[in-house]
Design an enzyme around this catalytic site. Sequence first.
Site, PDB file in Angstrom:
ATOM      1  N   GLU A  90       0.842  -1.195   0.000  1.00 52.48           N
ATOM      2  CA  GLU A  90       0.000   0.000   0.000  1.00 52.48           C
ATOM      3  C   GLU A  90       0.878   1.247   0.000  1.00 52.48           C
ATOM      4  O   GLU A  90       1.880   1.298   0.723  1.00 52.48           O
ATOM      5  CB  GLU A  90      -0.901   0.017   1.239  1.00 52.48           C
ATOM      6  CG  GLU A  90      -2.130  -0.849   1.142  1.00 52.48           C
ATOM      7  CD  GLU A  90      -3.046  -0.674   2.340  1.00 52.48           C
ATOM      8  OE1 GLU A  90      -4.240  -0.415   2.141  1.00 52.48           O
ATOM      9  OE2 GLU A  90      -2.571  -0.812   3.477  1.00 52.48           O
ATOM     10  N   ARG A 147      -3.929  -5.112  -0.658  1.00 50.41           N
ATOM     11  CA  ARG A 147      -5.279  -4.588  -0.863  1.00 50.41           C
ATOM     12  C   ARG A 147      -5.505  -4.205  -2.330  1.00 50.41           C
ATOM     13  O   ARG A 147      -4.735  -4.573  -3.208  1.00 50.41           O
ATOM     14  CB  ARG A 147      -5.572  -3.427   0.086  1.00 50.41           C
ATOM     15  CG  ARG A 147      -5.654  -3.842   1.556  1.00 50.41           C
ATOM     16  CD  ARG A 147      -6.552  -2.907   2.357  1.00 50.41           C
ATOM     17  NE  ARG A 147      -6.732  -3.376   3.717  1.00 50.41           N
ATOM     18  CZ  ARG A 147      -6.102  -2.875   4.776  1.00 50.41           C
ATOM     19  NH1 ARG A 147      -5.256  -1.875   4.615  1.00 50.41           N
ATOM     20  NH2 ARG A 147      -6.328  -3.352   5.979  1.00 50.41           N
TER      21      ARG A 147
END
Length: 281
Positions: free
Chosen positions: A101, A154
């Site tokens: 991320e 993610r």
Amino acid sequence: MALSCCIGQFRRTLAHIHSTAAGSFNQQISHCQKRVYRPCTWINTQTRLLSSRTQQNCTRKLVRNGEDKKLVICVEGNIASGKTTCLEHFSKTNEIEVLTEPISKWRDVQGHNPLALMYQDPSRWGLTLQTYVQLTMLNRHLSTASAPVRMMERSIYSAKYIFVENLYRSGKMPDVDFAVLSEWFDWIIQNIFIPVDLIVYLQTTPQICYERLKERCRVEETMIPIEYLEAIHQLHEDWLINKTSFKVPAPVLVIPADHALPKMLHKYEENREKILLARNA
């Protein structure tokens, strides 16, 4: 009689002169129009061609064909579920590219820290952070792959289905902010090809996540209550396990992730083949 004939001849002469002059004038106007408007038509045509070529280039860039197709795996899970550890483990494999991320971006946008601001006052800064999260995650998805397999921490899907949804359901995001983010997300999904071949869900209990969160001591996370982790956990379960909230974009591989590090590393190895063969599943 002679005068009448002269007047008639004079009128016919005037009419002829008027007709000739008008025809000449119209020809000049037509000639000017051709000289003035033809270049404009050419410019418009070139613009349309340029636009068409740009669209074709974008399509070629976003659609994966043949050798351009890469395996894309998204690692999903609660805060402190072990996503970074999982990615670090697989990053040691040459054929796997790891994208974490972009937290450093969320902490510093021209000197501002929207991540910290969101945790301090989610009602005020939720839209600001999540707009930037959506942008940076889209950039992650569309960046050129450097290896046959890409593992991402993610995805743009969980950014919307988990974190934006949680802000809205908890009453910390106004209707108008949620509507704006939803419009943006829907447009992206409908117009841009964002491939995901497998979702690896690190399934953890909120209590374990809370204990890990306290141990790692990230500044922005010090104020996160366990209730927040419980809400995030339930959203993951509804999306990836129960499949009752939103469409799941890829098959889901569930890895129980409450265990200590040595056992988790063993579990990652146990599932290596399932992960790397996701395209054929």
